[in-house]
Design a protein around this motif. Structure first.
Motif, short mmCIF file in Angstrom:
data_model
loop_
_atom_site.label_atom_id
_atom_site.label_comp_id
_atom_site.label_asym_id
_atom_site.label_seq_id
_atom_site.Cartn_x
_atom_site.Cartn_y
_atom_site.Cartn_z
N UNK A 65 -20.63 -22.92 5.86
CA UNK A 65 -20.55 -23.98 4.84
C UNK A 65 -21.54 -25.10 5.09
N UNK A 66 -22.08 -25.16 6.32
CA UNK A 66 -23.04 -26.21 6.64
C UNK A 66 -24.25 -26.15 5.72
N UNK A 67 -24.68 -24.92 5.36
CA UNK A 67 -25.84 -24.80 4.48
C UNK A 67 -25.55 -25.41 3.12
N UNK A 68 -24.38 -25.06 2.55
CA UNK A 68 -24.05 -25.61 1.24
C UNK A 68 -23.83 -27.12 1.31
N UNK A 69 -23.32 -27.58 2.43
CA UNK A 69 -23.16 -29.04 2.60
C UNK A 69 -24.51 -29.73 2.61
N UNK A 70 -25.47 -29.14 3.31
CA UNK A 70 -26.81 -29.71 3.35
C UNK A 70 -27.45 -29.68 1.95
N UNK A 106 -23.30 -26.89 -5.48
CA UNK A 106 -23.34 -26.92 -4.01
C UNK A 106 -22.01 -27.39 -3.45
N UNK A 107 -21.38 -28.33 -4.14
CA UNK A 107 -20.12 -28.89 -3.65
C UNK A 107 -19.01 -27.83 -3.62
N UNK A 108 -18.84 -27.11 -4.71
CA UNK A 108 -17.75 -26.13 -4.76
C UNK A 108 -18.01 -24.98 -3.78
N UNK A 109 -19.26 -24.58 -3.61
CA UNK A 109 -19.55 -23.50 -2.67
C UNK A 109 -19.38 -23.97 -1.23
N UNK A 110 -19.66 -25.23 -0.98
CA UNK A 110 -19.44 -25.79 0.35
C UNK A 110 -17.95 -25.79 0.68
N UNK A 111 -17.15 -26.22 -0.28
CA UNK A 111 -15.69 -26.24 -0.07
C UNK A 111 -15.16 -24.83 0.13
N UNK A 144 -11.49 -24.32 -6.26
CA UNK A 144 -11.69 -25.00 -7.55
C UNK A 144 -10.86 -26.28 -7.63
N UNK A 145 -9.63 -26.21 -7.11
CA UNK A 145 -8.76 -27.38 -7.15
C UNK A 145 -9.32 -28.51 -6.29
N UNK A 146 -9.67 -28.19 -5.06
CA UNK A 146 -10.20 -29.23 -4.17
C UNK A 146 -11.52 -29.79 -4.68
N UNK A 147 -12.37 -28.90 -5.21
CA UNK A 147 -13.65 -29.36 -5.75
C UNK A 147 -13.47 -30.31 -6.92
N UNK A 148 -12.59 -29.93 -7.87
CA UNK A 148 -12.39 -30.78 -9.04
C UNK A 148 -11.79 -32.12 -8.63
N UNK A 149 -10.87 -32.11 -7.65
CA UNK A 149 -10.30 -33.36 -7.17
C UNK A 149 -11.38 -34.24 -6.53
N UNK A 150 -12.25 -33.62 -5.78
CA UNK A 150 -13.34 -34.37 -5.13
C UNK A 150 -14.25 -35.00 -6.17
N UNK A 151 -14.63 -34.22 -7.18
CA UNK A 151 -15.52 -34.73 -8.21
C UNK A 151 -14.86 -35.87 -9.00
N UNK A 378 -20.95 -20.96 -15.50
CA UNK A 378 -21.45 -19.61 -15.25
C UNK A 378 -21.81 -19.41 -13.78
N UNK A 379 -22.55 -20.36 -13.23
CA UNK A 379 -23.01 -20.21 -11.84
C UNK A 379 -21.85 -20.23 -10.87
N UNK A 380 -20.91 -21.15 -11.04
CA UNK A 380 -19.75 -21.21 -10.15
C UNK A 380 -18.93 -19.93 -10.27
N UNK A 381 -18.77 -19.45 -11.49
CA UNK A 381 -18.04 -18.20 -11.70
C UNK A 381 -18.73 -17.06 -10.94
N UNK A 382 -20.03 -16.91 -11.13
CA UNK A 382 -20.75 -15.80 -10.51
C UNK A 382 -20.79 -15.91 -8.99
#
Length: 812
Positions: A65-70, A106-111, A144-151, A378-382
């Motif tokens: 996850x470090x890559x997505x965080x960066x 990047x945020x949702x993939x990091x989470x 998805x839940x944690x990402x949406x809460x973060x955003x 689309x991208x998050x889904x894929x």
């Protein structure tokens, strides 16, 4: 963060049909976006490079996850920059949109990639952790839940939200104050009109307004992932009943509060049963509210219960709607895993999609036709669901019409970077390439190569080429090599090719082969050919043979031109010796290095280690190089003698610039006895003397000059004898048997042309000098020592004999 997915014209770039002010803004926006694009590519390159060399690898073939965080940090910085773009420009709107979406992707993939590692420690004791680690569908929904809460939480730092929070904080216990005023001995002293001792009564208008504000604030905190903070605030405000419910809701996020095994010790079975009953009870209360779902209290209760309709109504942005679905699906999955509620009851209570894919597809159907959030969903889904084939197709459909550096292009540059790097990350992660993915990679590679800036991005092309289709790698790399503009860039590019495990030698040889074809078609300048030759010079032992072969070709090309550009020939030789090509070839033979050759005779570039044909090719190239260098040496002495004797001879004077390059006319202290420019210094001094004094008149000076000329004549005579016999520039030397016919035919003809030009001139000039120095006999001995007709064309032999006859030198 600016408002995500703001409505409005999402088109990018086109300047047609808009007024001059907008046109100027678009020009500025395109200019600055291009700068952002350049800087973004530089940073993404670093992250992708780290991924490719395994820095982000973790067990199980996953990406850390470090890559997505960066990447999230990089995109956040970019998003902040896009806010500075001119307001009202179409390019500004598009750039802001893509930057926002990149941040969220990047945020949702990091989470998502971090979840399994964060919950691994409590895997043996927590049902929540077990679901996160082992159930990938649950992990996707939870992400998805944690990402949406973060955003959503990031938006809650707006001034308006803070002002509401401050107002609520200042009004603590206002209901308690009004109730206390009723208990005073005198009822009429300051008690509000609507005050009541009944805690369930509506209370005063001010109390009702503050209560509604409190419920709204609790809902926003819950939606921002801060349910525990909402519970604490409710208790502080004297709203302990709702505070308790909020506390129960927040416990679902604590792994230890959701035990894996239900035992009497942890009261697990009791907790599960009570939790199931609680949700059924809350549902009954909602049903009895008689259409008051839009009330702040019931909206909050619906969020705690997972009732989807009020949450969707409260959602203004797509992320808030993602939260509504994910929150409900999360609760349904937890209850199903605990087993205290029947599946039928769960389906009734939570009539929502229960997978990340179905949630996103539901939202995409709602937003279908609007460009507002389509790319994000689309991208998050894929990416979340590993639908990489769909990602490639979508990426190609989205950016397939991109044209580098064209401000009228309808594809935004930042969109290209998002997709190019997502596809490249997928390739680096082991997903199989396909035509759609390749199309995006080729487009991104072409754009990369087209760009330039303070830091050249061509140096990245070698690394990025690893993602190109196999049949395109070599041609694309070669085209990129043609565009490199400096020595430093060339060295960086070579290092990058080798680090990317790409065959640099083959790339360099292919480039030179193309250059030779362009030369034959007369579509490339000699200066450009010499510049491209530098690619072979930096290759070390591997390309030393090819470098010397190309060096010889360039020298031959210059020496066959009239008038001769002597300075250019010397420049080429100087470069070859600077890179120590002869020494490198000696080491290659000694070390049995696999060398590359440009002579096509049945092998393609690469020569077998220690093979006879490799040794033969090295020998041929080395002998020819020394032969060509000898021509230049003899030419310098011939010109020197001609100048001092006053013999008419066409030549090009040495320039001051070249004198400075070789350190002046005097030999420097650090010059070796093998200094190949010694003859040039002798000639330079003669030219200088001629310019300064023309010819000195005194007998002493004349005698001194004649003595020096005699020394030059004594020096050049054996050099000339060796040059005529030098096997490296004799045509027959290139007749050695070859596997593939006579590939050296053209080469041999060029050598013959050079011999005709220079040896004829040397014969005639030295003959004239010998006559003036009364050394005709000595020169006659040299001439008659040759066993043939000097290996020159017949017409040149006749010119030589005519000269000898004219000055009374007998020639047999």
């Amino acid at each position: 963060m600016s408002d995500l997915f703001a409505s409005g014209d999402q088109s990018s770039g086109s300047l047609d049909g808009i007024n001059d002010d907008i046109a100027r803004k678009n020009e500025a926006a395109f200019k600055y976006t291009s700068i952002f694009h350049t800087n973004l590519c530089e940073k993404l390159y670093q992250e992708l490079g780290s991924l490719a060399v395994g820095q982000f690898d973790i067990p199980g073939g996953q990406i850390s996850p470090l890559m997505w965080t960066r990447l999230h940090e990089i995109y956040s910085e970019l998003e902040a920059q896009t806010r500075k773009l001119p307001t009202g420009a179409k390019y500004s709107v598009a750039s802001q949109k893509y930057a926002n979406e990149a941040v969220q992707i990047a945020s949702v993939l990091s989470i998502y990639t971090a979840l399994a590692h964060e919950y691994d420690e409590t895997l043996e004791v927590s049902l929540l952790s077990k679901l996160v680690v082992d159930d990938v569908e649950f992990r996707r929904v939870y992400a998805l839940l944690l990402w949406s809460e973060k955003a959503i939480s990031e938006k809650q730092y707006e001034p308006e939200f803070r002002a509401k929070f401050k107002k609520l904080d200042e009004a603590k216990s206002i209901r308690l104050s009004s109730m206390m005023s009723l208990k005073r001995p005198t009822f009429s002293t300051g008690a509000p009109k609507d005050a009541s001792l009944d805690p369930d009564a509506p209370g005063t208008k001010e109390e009702q307004a503050l209560e509604q504000l409190a419920f709204n604030m609790f809902f926003e905190l819950v939606r921002g992932g801060e349910t525990a903070k909402a519970a604490e605030l409710a208790t502080t405000l004297g709203m302990s009943a709702i505070g308790a419910q909020l506390q129960l809701h927040s416990m679902l996020r604590n792994p230890l509060d959701v035990p894996l095994e239900a035992t009497t010790k942890n009261f697990g079975e009791h907790k599960r049963t009570r939790r199931a009953k609680y949700y059924e009870m809350i549902q009954k209360q909602i049903e009895q509210s008689k259409g008051k779902e839009d009330d702040a209290y019931w909206t909050l209760i619906s969020a705690i219960r997972g009732n989807i309709s009020p949450m969707l109504k409260a959602g203004k942005t797509v992320i808030e709607k993602v939260w509504a679905y994910a929150n409900s699906a999360f609760l349904a999955r937890i209850l199903a895993a605990e087993g205290a509620m029947s599946q039928e009851k769960i389906s009734t209570l939570f009539n929502v999609p229960l997978t990340a894919k179905s949630i996103l597809e539901e939202l995409r159907s709602q937003y279908d036709g609007s460009n507002e959030v389509y790319i994000l969903l689309r991208v998050i889904d894929d990416m979340l669901n590993d639908d990489i084939e769909d990602l490639y197709k979508f990426a190609n459909d989205t950016v397939g019409e991109y044209v580098p550096n064209d401000k009228h292009c309808e594809v935004n540059v930042l969109a290209l970077d998002i997709f190019f790097h997502l596809v490249a990350v997928s390739y680096a992660s082991g997903f199989e390439p396909n035509d759609d993915g390749n199309a995006v990679i080729v487009l991104g590679f072409d754009d990369l190569r087209a760009r330039s800036g303070n830091t050249s991005h061509k140096r990245m092309a070698a690394f990025y080429s690893r993602f190109l289709p196999e049949d395109m790698k070599l041609p694309e790399i070669v085209e990129t090599m043609k565009m490199v503009e400096s020595e430093k860039e060339r060295e960086i590019f070579v290092d990058s090719l080798r680090q990317s495990e790409i065959d640099f030698g083959r790339c360099a040889c292919t480039l030179i082969e193309q250059i030779r074809k362009e030369d034959a078609s007369k579509v490339i300048t000699l200066e450009k050919q010499i510049d491209h030759w530098n690619w072979l010079l930096v290759g070390g032992e591997e390309t030393a043979l090819a470098a010397l072969e190309e060096c010889n070709r360039l020298i031959r090309k210059v020496m066959r031109k009239t008038p001769l550009n002597e300075a250019l020939v010397r420049q080429i030789i100087r470069k070859a010796l600077q890179f120590e090509l002869p020494k490198l070839l000696s080491l290659a033979v000694e070390n049995e290095t696999t060398v590359l050759s440009l002579v096509q005779d049945g092998t393609l570039y690469e020569q077998d280690k220690g093979s006879q044909i490799a040794t033969d090719k090295i020998e041929h190239a080395a002998f020819e190089f020394y032969g060509l260098c000898s021509i230049i040496d003899v030419n310098n002495f011939v010109i020197t003698i001609a100048l001092k004797l006053g013999i008419l001879l066409q030549y090009t004077p040495i320039t001051e610039e070249e004198l400075n390059i070789m350190g002046g006319v005097k030999r420097m202290d650090n010059t070796t006895s093998l200094d190949w420019e010694a003859s040039l210094r002798v000639r330079a001094r003669a030219e200088q003397t001629l310019r300064d004094d023309v010819f000195r008149k005194t007998a002493a000076d004349l005698n001194t000059r004649l003595g020096m000329i005699q020394q030059h004549f004594d020096t050049v005579l054996p050099m000339f004898r060796g040059l005529v016999n030098n096997i490296g520039i004799r045509g027959e030397y290139f007749l050695s048997p070859r596997i593939n016919g006579d590939p050296m035919c053209a080469h041999r003809k060029e050598i013959q042309q050079i011999r005709n030009i220079f040896l004829t001139k040397f014969f005639i000039t030295i003959a004239d000098a010998a006559a003036k120095l009364k050394q005709s006999t000595r020169f006659h001995e040299v001439v008659t020592s040759f066993n043939d007709d000097f290996a020159l064309d017949h017409e040149n032999v006749m010119k030589i004999k005519e000269t000898f006859a004219r000055i009374n030198i007998k020639v047999e």
